[in-house]
Design an enzyme around this catalytic site. Structure first.
Site, PDB file in Angstrom:
ATOM      1  N   GLU A  96      -5.549  -0.219   7.043  1.00 17.70           N
ATOM      2  CA  GLU A  96      -5.329   1.118   7.392  1.00 17.70           C
ATOM      3  C   GLU A  96      -6.402   2.222   6.770  1.00 17.70           C
ATOM      4  OE1 GLU A  96      -0.795   2.383   7.938  1.00 17.70           O
ATOM      5  OE2 GLU A  96      -1.291   3.070   6.048  1.00 17.70           O
ATOM      6  N   HIS A 137      -4.311 -26.505   4.951  1.00 15.45           N
ATOM      7  CA  HIS A 137      -3.607 -27.223   5.986  1.00 15.45           C
ATOM      8  C   HIS A 137      -3.275 -26.673   7.118  1.00 15.45           C
ATOM      9  CE1 HIS A 137      -3.191 -30.608   2.965  1.00 15.45           C
ATOM     10  NE2 HIS A 137      -3.224 -29.445   2.272  1.00 15.45           N
ATOM     11  N   LYS A 145       4.021   6.737  16.526  1.00 13.95           N
ATOM     12  CA  LYS A 145       5.234   7.144  15.880  1.00 13.95           C
ATOM     13  C   LYS A 145       5.990   8.360  16.651  1.00 13.95           C
ATOM     14  CE  LYS A 145       4.141   7.234  10.879  1.00 13.95           C
ATOM     15  NZ  LYS A 145       3.723   8.362   9.880  1.00 13.95           N
TER      16      LYS A 145
HETATM   17  O1  PA5 Z   1      -0.443   4.545   3.476  1.00 14.44           O
HETATM   18  C1  PA5 Z   1       0.226   5.108   4.232  1.00 14.44           C
HETATM   19  O2  PA5 Z   1       0.156   6.169   4.053  1.00 14.44           O
HETATM   20  C2  PA5 Z   1       1.301   4.559   5.222  1.00 14.44           C
HETATM   21  O3  PA5 Z   1       1.302   2.984   5.266  1.00 14.44           O
HETATM   22  C3  PA5 Z   1       2.419   4.906   4.680  1.00 14.44           C
HETATM   23  O4  PA5 Z   1       2.720   4.345   3.437  1.00 14.44           O
HETATM   24  C4  PA5 Z   1       3.754   4.339   5.446  1.00 14.44           C
HETATM   25  O5  PA5 Z   1       3.368   5.001   6.794  1.00 14.44           O
HETATM   26  C5  PA5 Z   1       5.032   5.056   4.871  1.00 14.44           C
HETATM   27  O6  PA5 Z   1       5.095   6.512   4.917  1.00 14.44           O
HETATM   28  P1  PA5 Z   1       6.027   7.206   4.064  1.00 14.44           P
HETATM   29  O7  PA5 Z   1       5.746   7.067   2.510  1.00 14.44           O
HETATM   30  O8  PA5 Z   1       5.648   8.825   4.270  1.00 14.44           O
HETATM   31  O9  PA5 Z   1       7.544   6.887   4.557  1.00 14.44           O
END
Ligand code: PA5
Length: 487
Positions: A318, A347, A461
């Site tokens: 990410e 393996h 989303k």
């Molecule tokens: O790294 C990030 O920002 C995302 O992976 C969030 O952690 C994830 O989308 C969850 O978001 P939130 O904490 O707002 O529920």
């Protein structure tokens, strides 16, 4: 937190020409050791120069206050508030359920797996030292959610609902289910004094100002813990997001922060060859962009570090998979992290790693010692197929498997590195979290992308929201399935 001696090293000789069979990085590219000051640039190799430029960018991000995770080890007020909240609830629950997803769940899971004894949730209360079981509800899969809520005693359960934005659909949907179950407990008169059970059963961890969770916490006077605004989801493991459930389960969170603090200090070193996060970032960036090794395998040889590998996958993917560079040009860059587990994946994946396309680099995660080892008994000593095993231990076998695999990859000209911890304990796990987070931001600077954002997840989303009928979201028309393309 005062940093102690750092329990981590990064060994990267299997990336270097003259060591890695048939290839590798020219050592001259690191420049003369000690040539770290800007004035000494003429003596530097290009990797050292690249790293200095990346460090400059990271320092400017830090100066702008966007890398809040670096300050978490020294945020005593936040750590104290987290511990006080955990202490106030001690002894009041047998189960803690973290409800969150992505960065709001993976860190707590990694910490639980690394620092609690294996099979924690199956141990009796005595073996757990009176601490609660620790579950994570991330995926809104009805099998998992219904299964967990059906088998734990809700009257003895604390739900830690974690969402920085306070508006993540997977988390809120599961929380609505939980809220209804808690209300049903009250209706059945199982509440101690008829008061709402919400305050006894729910602690919210969320960003300060916005989001549904903040509203809920205010309306129901729930205990709540903050996620600092400048700490992104996947950089939040050392905030209350990871530390609160860990503290409830009895993990020494002060030692976790101490290990992390030591790593912040080490990874501020401007000299590439003295900076473990700099080395990881620089060599993995080079592996992707120059050696064609876009698949980056993170392979712990410790079951306790499986959760860390999944946490790392999210952090790397990410943070670095981006369409646009900082200068606005098109990037569409980023390595593909792949968690793998030694020795099991010897393996499974190893054949591909050894003989498949040369598009992979392996980062082994090794430990130097273990608290628990199992001796292998001497039996059938007359049979050479097992005689070498008897008298050794399972830990020795696992370590030899790792060393043997690294050497086999080296001989096959497949680049690999080893991140080694002395032992898996609270300090080293804190240091590992910090090491990889800093490496991710250095790598972001090397790729020229913003490692703290994730614009690519927004469209999915919004479309999900539309499909679920969220007000303000356009309901998308999905292409009708074409029967020609279905079998
Ligand atoms: O790294 C990030 O920002 C995302 O992976 C969030 O952690 C994830 O989308 C969850 O978001 P939130 O904490 O707002 O529920």
């Amino acid at each position: 937190m005062p940093p102690g001696p750092c329990p981590i090293s990064v060994r990267f000789d299997n990336m270097i020409a003259g060591v890695l069979e048939g290839g590798g990085i020219d050592p001259a590219r690191f420049g003369a050791p000690g040539a770290a000051e800007p004035g000494a640039a003429a003596k530097e190799g290009d990797l050292a120069r690249r790293f200095h430029e990346a460090s400059r960018v990271v320092r400017s991000w830090r100066g702008r206050g966007v890398l809040g995770f670096l300050d978490l080890p020294d945020n005593r007020a936040l750590a104290a508030r987290t511990l006080e909240t955990a202490a106030a609830l001690r002894g009041r629950c047998d189960n803690v359920v973290v409800v969150g997803i992505g960065g709001s769940a993976l860190g707590a899971a990694a910490m639980r797996d690394a620092l609690l004894p294996p099979g924690w949730n199956e141990l009796g209360a005595g073996a757990r030292g009176g601490h609660p079981r620790l579950y994570i509800l991330d995926n809104p899969d009805p099998d998992t959610t219904a299964g967990l809520l059906g088998r734990i005693d809700l009257s003895r359960t604390l739900f830690n609902v974690v969402s920085k934005s306070g508006s993540t659909a997977e988390t809120l949907a599961q929380f609505l289910v939980i809220r209804q179950r808690l209300a049903a407990l009250e209706r059945r008169g199982e509440a101690r004094d008829g008061r709402s059970r919400m305050r006894d059963h729910v602690v919210v961890t969320t960003g300060r100002d916005h989001g549904f969770l903040r509203r809920l916490a205010d309306e129901h006077d729930l205990r709540s813990l903050p996620v600092p605004a400048n700490v992104g989801g996947r950089f939040s493991v050392l905030s209350p997001v990871g530390l609160f459930p860990s503290a409830l389960a009895g993990i020494d969170t002060a030692a976790v922060l101490e290990g992390a603090a030591g790593m912040v200090e080490r990874c501020a070193n401007p000299e590439l060859l003295k900076n473990p996060a700099g080395i990881l970032a620089t060599l993995l960036h080079l592996a992707d962009t120059e050696l064609g090794a876009a698949v980056q395998v993170f392979m712990p040889y410790a079951d306790r570090l499986k959760g860390l590998a999944y946490w790392l996958q999210q952090l790397w993917a990410e943070s670095l998979g981006k369409a646009v560079r900082l200068d606005g040009t098109r990037a569409e860059s980023g390595p593909t992290p792949l968690p793998a587990f030694g020795a099991v994946d010897q393996h499974s994946l190893l054949q591909l790693l050894m003989e498949g396309p040369r598009d992979k680099v392996v980062v082994f995660i090794a430990r130097g010692s273990t608290d628990v080892d199992v001796p292998i008994p001497r039996m059938n000593d007359e049979d050479p197929r097992v005689s070498h095993l008897g008298g050794r231990t399972l830990f020795e076998l696992l370590n030899c498997e790792r060393a043997g695999t690294a050497e086999a990859l080296r001989r096959a000209g497949r680049p690999n590195m080893t991140v080694a911890v002395d032992r898996v304990d609270a300090r080293s796990v804190g240091a590992l979290f910090m090491l990889f987070q800093i490496a991710a931001v250095y790598a972001g600077a090397l790729y020229g992308v913003d490692p703290t954002d994730q614009p690519g997840v927004e469209l999915g989303k919004a479309l999900t929201g539309g499909l679920m009928g969220r007000p303000g979201c356009e309901r998308p028309t999905l292409p009708a399935p074409d029967p020609r393309w279905r079998v």
